[in-house]
Design an enzyme around this catalytic site. Structure first.
Site, PDB file in Angstrom:
ATOM      1  CB  CYS A   1      61.276  -4.046 -10.174  1.00  0.00           C
ATOM      2  SG  CYS A   1      60.024  -5.400  -9.432  1.00  0.00           S
TER       3      CYS A   1
ATOM      4  CD  GLU B   1      60.005  -8.725 -11.441  1.00  0.00           C
ATOM      5  OE1 GLU B   1      60.358  -7.677 -11.967  1.00  0.00           O
ATOM      6  OE2 GLU B   1      59.906  -8.791 -10.283  1.00  0.00           O
TER       7      GLU B   1
ATOM      8  CD  GLU C   1      64.384  -0.539 -11.430  1.00  0.00           C
ATOM      9  OE1 GLU C   1      65.259  -1.045 -11.861  1.00  0.00           O
ATOM     10  OE2 GLU C   1      63.180  -0.967 -11.160  1.00  0.00           O
TER      11      GLU C   1
ATOM     12  CE  LYS D   1      73.662 -14.490  -5.663  1.00  0.00           C
ATOM     13  NZ  LYS D   1      73.510 -13.624  -4.541  1.00  0.00           N
TER      14      LYS D   1
END
Lengths: 489, 287
Positions: free
Chosen positions: A291, A257, A388, A183
């Site tokens: 990331c 991840e 983040e 997906k």
């Protein structure tokens, strides 16, 4: 000094986008049973590119069933040598259609064509080429003789590197003998659908790769589906944790991840000009939607002023604008939701007392944009030093000694990557040893390669993608069922 | 008949190289397989678990920085000292597991041999699971394994010594620190092992042993922010395992699921690989 550039747009003629897309299940494009759709939008122009299908429970069932059937009847019984040939075909097709993929990726994602053309697409092809060669050599993967595939893998990928993340997921899964239901992120599904066409051109057996589009609900149905043996997820730490909870008590294997808050550490003996290039590459590559971005710059105190001045000078030469322009350095922010999140964190930086500097650049009238932003006077307690941001926002902190640099760098629940800039070899190796992160870039940043395992320590996730270590995410030792540990492969 | 009254031992926890009672003051009765009273063991509490995490984190720093050669020698030393106490371990295992002389001796010998096997891996596994990577560019790139950090482990409930050793040795040999919850009903071989650990140059905090009820202690370990991984090998209830996995997901812990392997069989590297992280380092090449 300002430079004037004539526009140098990449031609759109190479892509043809259909008005609507179905799902790719069992080798065919099919429309969802209830006909729910959503729009995918060019973030640089706010124009609708196409209507995508939202997979519901029965579509997810169909995709998982197709993957299971094809695993049982075709892919798990096919020789590694023949699986390899399909993967080589896919690698070659990606190379042949590279420009088309690059333009489509830039349209749908907003990233500069320079990056999609030179990084995303070539690396995606390289990933298939590398893993193709593994398919008939798995006895050498380090898990003992005759390691086994896991079965059907459910894979969920983010919007920051749509095709590249697809390659990172699908290539090792197929090489190891698994079939997949993938997906893509709801804002960036177009290159995945083009990839489905590549699977058809490669004559990949039906059901080996299934691609279902949709948002979080579709992802949840995939994660919770009983017919899935393995979940591979790249995305936010928050969603990663919820996946961990959702599959607790099942035998599903998991690799995650997740987010990062990498320290990019510059010592006083580093060549400042090179380091500045690395800092820019670390946080402004792909609009900071990375990331492993070097979002916390740690400068040794004695060179802090000089480095910040050089950095600001360099940032003034970055070109923000039309992602299809070959001169563009900073493209569009992928969605208004993401832009809001970035703005909210920038505001928190202002409110908490950090000092903001924004690169002077013209923001286009349409689309979603964020100018390169640098915060100085940041403390470790500030949200912009802890959370983040996933945008072109750099938080600058300082340190005096290597020990202090290590302590600050490791002072985060994340552990995906880190950067070190120094001319001193022994310090590089000592720092690399001390930093609790999965990828360490010394005198470079944001380098990727299919042979090089990628993944995090701590709350940045577990399992690796790429390299020999990445194969363990899709294999189990022939004799050790407990090797199915979650995140301990 | 010897009319001397024996000196009995008080069985306690093993945290940071010392032998505290449970801070809760609680104990529970331990019986042999014929239901004869053996001892009162300490019933560890949430506070004990947290103290053990603190000790393990402190122990991890030095242990993970020690040379592989040093770690290998320390584990080998544990085996040496166990060998000297072989008869005591056989008696303990016999009482705990109800096994005969021969079986008990076989189990103790296997436990000692297993430690020797894992001790030898200390300076070899990085050579087996690490490598350089031929990236397509002017960079030198290498991958090495590093310890995950603080690992909480639930020891097997049945195999009180061999199972315990087989769980903790692969965790600590790579540089992790461990908090292990011993078999609830058969804790005495584990407690005897702590006396060996205390005299085998194992630095304080590297191995911490709790006795008590995993259902009570393990959830605190699974949710603890300073625990990096959890080994559920000895969890026998599917419900508890699920609960612990849910808690562990909150901090993205590595989870090794429950298992009841044949502990006498030769292990592979699976357990050792379960609690290492993969680190990859890039550096440009250039004159």
């Amino acid at each position: 000094m300002t430079f004037e550039y004539a526009p140098a747009p990449e031609s759109l003629a190479i892509v043809s986008i259909a008005p609507s897309y179905g799902l790719f299940i069992n080798g065919e494009f099919v429309y969802p049973t209830d006909g729910t759709t959503f729009k995918t939008i060019n973030p640089a122009t706010e124009e609708v590119l196409a209507e995508m299908s939202e997979a519901n429970q029965s579509d997810v069932n169909a995709a998982v069933n197709a993957a299971r059937r094809s695993y049982d009847r075709i892919w798990s019984v096919m020789s590694g040598r023949d699986r390899a040939k399909y993967l080589f075909r896919i690698a070659r097709l990606l190379q042949e259609r590279a420009r088309e993929f690059a333009v489509l990726e830039t349209l749908d994602n907003g990233k500069p064509i320079r990056e999609s053309r030179d990084i995303d697409v070539p690396l995606a092809a390289a990933h298939f080429f590398y893993h193709a060669g593994w398919a008939d050599k798995l006895d050498y993967a380090g898990l003992g003789p005759n390691p086994q595939a896991l079965g059907v893998a459910g894979q969920i990928i983010p919007w920051n590197f749509p095709l590249l993340m697809l390659a990172w997921k699908i290539a090792p899964a197929l090489a190891c003998g698994n079939t997949v239901v993938l997906k893509p992120a709801e804002t960036t599904s177009l290159t995945a659908m083009l990839f489905a066409e590549v699977c058809q051109q490669a004559d990949l057996p039906p059901g080996v790769v299934n691609i279902i589009t949709g948002a979080g609900d579709t992802g949840r149905m995939l994660v919770e589906h009983d017919g899935i043996d393995k979940i591979a997820f790249t995305g936010s730490t928050e969603v990663g944790k919820s996946i961990g909870r959702a599959i607790a008590g099942t035998n599903k294997r998991l690799t995650l991840e997740l987010g990062g808050k990498a320290a990019n550490i510059v010592f006083d003996d580093a060549p400042i000009d090179q380091a500045v290039e690395g800092i820019v590459d670390g946080i402004f590559f792909n609009q900071g939607h990375v990331c492993c971005a070097g979002s916390r710059l740690l400068l040794q105190e004695s060179i802090a002023e000089e480095t910040i001045a050089a950095l600001k000078l360099r940032l003034q030469t970055l070109r923000l604008g039309d992602p299809l322009d070959k001169n563009t350095d900073i493209g569009a922010i992928n969605s208004p939701e993401q832009l809001n999140k970035i703005h909210e964190l920038i505001k928190s930086g202002d409110d908490e007392g950090a000092q903001r500097w924004t690169a002077p650049c013209d923001i286009p009238d349409k689309g979603w944009w964020c100018a390169p932003t640098v915060f100085t006077n940041v403390t470790q307690a500030h949200r912009i030093a802890r959370e983040e941001i996933f945008g072109p926002v750099l938080s600058v902190l300082t340190f005096r000694t290597p020990d202090e640099a290590v302590e600050k760098a490791n002072n985060t629940p994340f552990g995906l990557s880190a950067g070190i800039w120094t001319e001193k070899g022994s310090r590089i190796l000592w720092m690399a040893n001390q930093l609790r992160a999965g990828v360490i870039w010394a005198n470079t940043f944001n380098r990727f390669d299919p042979t090089s395992p990628f993944g995090g320590f701590k709350e940045s996730g577990f399992g690796r993608e790429g390299g020999i270590q990445g194969l363990a995410a899709y294999l189990q030792a022939a004799n050790d069922s407990a090797d199915q540990a979650r995140g301990t492969s | 008949m010897n009319d001397r009254v024996e000196v009995r031992k008080t069985y306690k926890l093993f945290i940071k190289g010392a032998f505290p009672r449970s801070e809760s003051g609680r104990t529970y009765e331990v019986h042999d397989t014929d239901d004869k009273f053996l001892a009162n063991a300490a019933k560890a509490s949430r506070k004990d678990a947290r103290d053990a995490v603190l000790a393990a984190r402190a122990g991890f720093d030095g242990w993970s920085a020690a040379t592989a050669y040093n770690r290998g020698q320390v584990l080998y030393r544990v085996a040496e000292v166990m060998e000297g106490r072989r008869e005591q371990f056989i008696a303990d295992v016999q009482a705990a597991e109800g096994s005969g002389d021969k079986k008990s001796a076989r189990v103790v010998d296997a436990a000692i041999d297993r430690l020797v096997w894992y001790a030898g891996w200390a300076d070899k596994y990085a050579q087996v699971v690490g490598n350089t990577n031929p990236v397509a560019g002017p960079y030198f790139n290498f991958t090495i394994p590093e310890p995950t950090g603080v690992v909480a482990a639930i020891a097997p409930q049945d195999s009180s010594l061999l199972g315990l050793v087989s769980v903790i040795a692969p965790i600590v040999v790579t540089g992790n620190a461990v908090i292990v919850v011993a078999s609830t009903r058969r804790p005495i071989p584990a407690i005897t092992l702590t006396e060996v650990l205390a005299t085998s140059d194992v630095p304080p905090g590297v191995i911490n042993v709790l006795t008590g009820d995993p259902a009570e202690i393990a959830p605190w370990l699974a949710s603890h922010g300073d625990v990096n991984a959890i080994d559920l090998t000895g969890v026998t209830s599917a419900e508890l395992a699920k609960k612990l996995e849910i808690e562990a997901a909150g901090t993205v812990k590595r989870v090794r699921p429950p298992a009841q392997p044949n502990w006498l069989a030769n292990p592979d590297l699976g357990r050792l690989r379960s609690f290492v992280e993969t680190k990859t380092v890039w550096h440009p090449l250039g004159a």
